[in-house]
Design an enzyme around this catalytic site. Structure first.
Site, mmCIF file in Angstrom:
data_model
loop_
_atom_site.group_PDB
_atom_site.id
_atom_site.type_symbol
_atom_site.label_atom_id
_atom_site.label_comp_id
_atom_site.label_asym_id
_atom_site.label_seq_id
_atom_site.Cartn_x
_atom_site.Cartn_y
_atom_site.Cartn_z
ATOM 1 C CD1 TRP A 193 5.190 -3.983 10.894
ATOM 2 C CD2 TRP A 193 3.108 -3.620 10.144
ATOM 3 N NE1 TRP A 193 4.549 -3.187 11.807
ATOM 4 C CE2 TRP A 193 3.260 -2.947 11.367
ATOM 5 C CE3 TRP A 193 1.876 -3.553 9.480
ATOM 6 C CZ2 TRP A 193 2.254 -2.193 11.949
ATOM 7 C CZ3 TRP A 193 0.856 -2.798 10.061
ATOM 8 C CH2 TRP A 193 1.051 -2.125 11.275
ATOM 9 C CG ASP A 360 7.789 2.777 22.135
ATOM 10 O OD1 ASP A 360 8.069 3.174 20.985
ATOM 11 O OD2 ASP A 360 7.822 1.573 22.451
ATOM 12 N NE ARG A 437 8.357 4.265 11.844
ATOM 13 C CZ ARG A 437 8.351 4.254 13.178
ATOM 14 N NH1 ARG A 437 9.451 4.086 13.850
ATOM 15 N NH2 ARG A 437 7.230 4.388 13.825
ATOM 16 C CD1 TRP A 471 18.464 -2.598 19.060
ATOM 17 C CD2 TRP A 471 19.772 -1.776 20.671
ATOM 18 N NE1 TRP A 471 19.659 -2.251 18.481
ATOM 19 C CE2 TRP A 471 20.485 -1.752 19.447
ATOM 20 C CE3 TRP A 471 20.401 -1.311 21.830
ATOM 21 C CZ2 TRP A 471 21.803 -1.279 19.358
ATOM 22 C CZ3 TRP A 471 21.710 -0.850 21.731
ATOM 23 C CH2 TRP A 471 22.386 -0.840 20.511
ATOM 24 C CG ASP A 472 11.926 -0.424 17.240
ATOM 25 O OD1 ASP A 472 11.988 -1.379 16.442
ATOM 26 O OD2 ASP A 472 10.881 0.200 17.479
ATOM 27 C CG MET A 473 17.270 -2.504 13.090
ATOM 28 S SD MET A 473 16.691 -3.192 11.534
ATOM 29 C CE MET A 473 18.229 -3.307 10.642
ATOM 30 C CG ASN A 474 11.172 0.704 13.629
ATOM 31 O OD1 ASN A 474 10.585 -0.359 13.670
ATOM 32 N ND2 ASN A 474 11.246 1.511 14.658
ATOM 33 C CB CYS A 520 11.589 -4.042 19.060
ATOM 34 S SG CYS A 520 10.184 -3.380 18.152
ATOM 35 C CG ASP A 542 4.877 -2.902 15.543
ATOM 36 O OD1 ASP A 542 5.441 -3.083 16.641
ATOM 37 O OD2 ASP A 542 5.326 -2.147 14.663
#
Ligand code: GLA
Length: 722
Positions: A193, A360, A437, A471-474, A520, A542
């Site tokens: 990260w 966001d 998360r 389009w996020d994926m955390n 993302c 990030d």
């Protein structure tokens, strides 16, 4: 037009620069003979002798003969002691396959893969090389495509069970490439990260060397990419073979040095996260891998990948469009915003020339922190009482486009969705879920979940004037289980998840062609050719610190062109590193990609606002070159204190040179930057200094660039050729 020449003993794919040669040996073994610079004819005798095989193509498969045979798609179990491309288990519990030649057919155009991202279009030729194992009835149709306009071989396979019993694919690699020596370095892109895609170079030694992911995403830690470079290969010279997957899930990419010092390069699905049941009549499509060869160093390799991305991966109306300069509110507000605060940020952005305002995380459910509401995609009226439409319209009135963040693949345990549908989460029955998360992953192998995810996004895009989606994926996979899948199919889940995601993305792309998507994953945790097929840009990291970004964007550019990289100017001290760098440095680095801001411009002093205004005007003037020019790396941040790169327009009449130094040193000479990609016959004027130089001079003697004083000093120069 590329060609595919088929004779009874040889198949030769070539374009004007590269050749790929397959031999059909005695008994129908498909052997790899050559990949490299184009040749007019290929006599296999020498290569076969070098492998210790009879020069006439005859084979003795006793005494583990396959162990020394360079194969196109080696199966495990019948004498090849190396890691194979294929492991197939029969109903009797044994694992073996003996693939023999059935047919070879060439056709015009590029093959496509059902349900998977794959390179497409252009002038291309496809080879379908069909092999078959008589005992199990497994047919492997190996697919190869060669393009006219880039030196890329695309590879995939369709595996079909023509037998009477059930088969289980326990491995089905995308690419296997055999090399007769081990004098290679393995180059991978590895990180974590906020420091994605460090360039890691290791000398091959006997045994296996690899990078991989079992995270369900290509991952922050490693990219689905591997290159083999000669030890002497440098940025601008030397032989290199690059390979990358057009896939976004768990993967393996590695090289194995086996007996007689031979090297096998392999990329594909990670079999720790994969098995696939093939009932009689069923087929399986292997994700695509792309392969390039260059003797022009890493620069030559990247040029081919970049061309592939531009012409054969990215789709839709944004593929070649000038991307909007955006401002994202994440680091400006995090979760703490309301409509007025957002509009104040957007107003200032509009005033200085920003074109797109992105809202966001935190606009939905009751999400005031990262511990709730994923899955509840309804606007939070506490923060946005007028709703999304009202906000989007006000942003439009300011002359800005409006973009919105989603993390559609996730579900928070604290959500209405989870309370109503706990079965939607990926899970192992009877085991407490592992949160990451504070969230779980939706089970995209389920049709009802895919439908939910599609509508979660599509309904909002239909009801509101939204121009852009982040389009996020955390989080990564744990508890890999589905309440719907049968036990014998459970190991299919990670790949079924990807197929499910791809089908949702395909639907959204088709239904919302005018929305620009940026992918993302906690920064650049899913930066791969698979996602790029659906979304034309990816958030690089990030970490927006300019010096960190020199490394991250350098590494990323090994495979991906500037137009694929989201890169923004953020506030100082930087939120990830605490470092203070000049605004000009942050801008110089960020403008070598899809440019934007990640801060509240109202907080900048007036002189910096003036600088931002000028920077934006310059980016608008130069962005066609910055995004779609040829990108050349000049000085590596992995080798010294300086980073330099240049982007040159297609007609070579405009170039933007970026040069950044990390720490200032009073007695250091400025280096001569030997430029690349210019037209040697043109005269270039450096706009900022008025100096003129010959293109040949700049690429031979070089350009000495003076840096301003101070740490993290940077210069960006415009070169105009005439
Ligand atoms: C991830 C992304 C960030 C931001 C946050 C929001 O970390 O990488 O850019 O969108 O999620 O929660």
């Amino acid at each position: 037009m590329p060609e595919i020449i088929i004779t009874p003993t040889q198949i030769h794919l070539r374009n004007s620069h590269i050749s790929y040669v397959i031999g059909i040996l005695e008994g129908g073994i498909a052997a790899h003979l050559y990949f490299g610079r184009r040749v007019e004819r290929f006599c296999a005798a020498s290569v076969l002798r070098r492998w210790g095989l009879p020069a006439d193509g005859s084979l003795n498969l006793q005494n583990c003969g396959l162990n020394h045979t360079p194969q196109e798609y080696p199966a495990c179990g019948l004498g090849d002691m190396r890691e194979g491309a294929l492991i197939v288990r029969s109903a009797d519990g044994t694992a073996s396959a003996d693939l023999r030649f059935v047919s070879a057919e060439a056709e015009e155009g590029k093959y496509s893969l059902p349900g998977l991202p794959a390179s497409y279009g252009g002038e291309a030729m496809t080879l379908r090389l069909t092999l078959r194992d008589e005992l199990t009835g497994l047919e492997a149709q190996l697919l190869y495509a060669i393009f006219d306009d880039c030196d890329i071989i695309a590879r995939s396979a369709i595996l079909t069970n023509h037998g009477g019993g059930e088969l289980v694919l326990e491995r089905a690699a995308s690419l296997c490439l055999e090399l007769r020596d081990s004098r290679w370095d393995l180059v991978t892109l590895s990180g974590d990260w906020a420091r994605e895609r460090d360039v890691i170079r290791r000398r091959l030694t006997p045994g296996e060397m690899s990078v991989s992911s079992i995270r369900g995403a290509s991952s922050l830690l490693a990219s689905p990419f591997a290159a083999l470079a000669r030890p002497e290969t440098r940025e601008a010279a030397g032989e290199v073979i690059g390979a990358a997957l057009v896939y976004s899930g768990s993967f393996y990419a590695g090289a194995e040095v086996g007996s007689r010092d031979a090297t096998r390069l392999m990329l594909g699905l990670n079999d720790r996260h994969f098995a696939w049941l093939l009932k009689p009549g069923e087929r399986f499509a292997v994700p695509e891998a792309v392969l390039t060869w260059s003797d022009g160093g890493f620069d030559g390799m990247s040029a081919q990948f970049h061309r592939l991305c531009a012409a054969h991966i990215v789709r839709g109306r944004f593929a070649h469009a000038e991307r909007p300069i955006l401002l994202n509110n994440w680091e400006a507000t995090y979760f703490d915003f309301d409509e007025n605060k957002l509009l104040a940020i957007a107003e200032k952005a509009a005033e200085v020339g920003v074109e797109l305002f992105v809202l966001d995380d935190g606009w939905f459910g009751h999400r005031d922190a990262d511990n709730s509401s994923l899955g509840d995609w309804t606007v939070d009226a506490r923060k946005l009482p007028g709703g999304l439409k009202n906000l989007a319209e006000k942003v439009h009135t300011l002359g800005l486009k409006f973009g919105l963040w989603f993390e559609p693949e996730m579900i928070s345990p604290d959500s209405e969705l989870y309370r109503a549908h706990p079965e939607y989460a990926m899970q192992i029955r009877g085991r407490a879920p592992i949160e990451s998360r504070n969230q779980l992953i939706l089970d995209l192998s389920r049709a009802d979940v895919r439908d939910f995810v599609y509508h979660a996004v599509a309904d909002i895009l239909s009801a509101n004037p939204i121009d852009y989606v982040k389009w996020d994926m955390n989080r990564n996979f744990t508890n890999v289980g589905s309440l719907e899948l049968a036990p014998e199919r459970m190991r299919e889940l990670p790949h079924r998840y990807m197929l499910g995601l791809y089908s949702v993305l395909e639907r959204l792309q088709a239904d919302f062609p005018d929305v620009l998507f940026e992918s993302c994953a906690s920064g650049g945790g899913r930066f791969d050719l698979g996602m790029l097929y659906y979304m034309p840009q990816t958030w690089c990291s990030d970490n927006t610190d300019a010096l960190s970004r020199c490394r991250i964007q350098w590494g990323t550019s090994m495979v991906f062109p500037p137009f694929a990289m989201g890169s923004h100017v953020s506030a100082v001290p930087n939120h990830q590193t605490g470092r203070v760098t000049p605004i000009q440095t942050r801008a110089n680095v960020a403008m070598s990609g899809c440019f934007g801001f990640e801060l509240d411009l109202n907080k900048l002093p007036e002189e910096e606002i003036e600088a931002v205004r000028a920077i934006i005007a310059r980016v608008k003037r130069l962005r066609k070159t910055l995004l779609y020019g040829d990108f050349h790396r000049l000085l590596s941040p992995f080798e010294g204190r300086d980073t330099a790169w240049i982007t040159v327009s297609q007609d070579r009449r405009e170039a933007v040179l970026m040069f950044t130094r990390d720490l200032s040193q009073p007695d250091t000479d400025e280096p001569m930057l030997t430029l690349r990609g210019l037209d040697p016959a043109l005269t270039y004027t450096v706009l900022e200094t008025g100096e003129t130089y010959g293109g040949d001079e700049l690429m031979s003697s070089g350009l000495c660039v003076a840096l301003p004083q101070g740490d993290a000093a940077s210069v960006s120069l415009t070169l105009l050729g005439a």
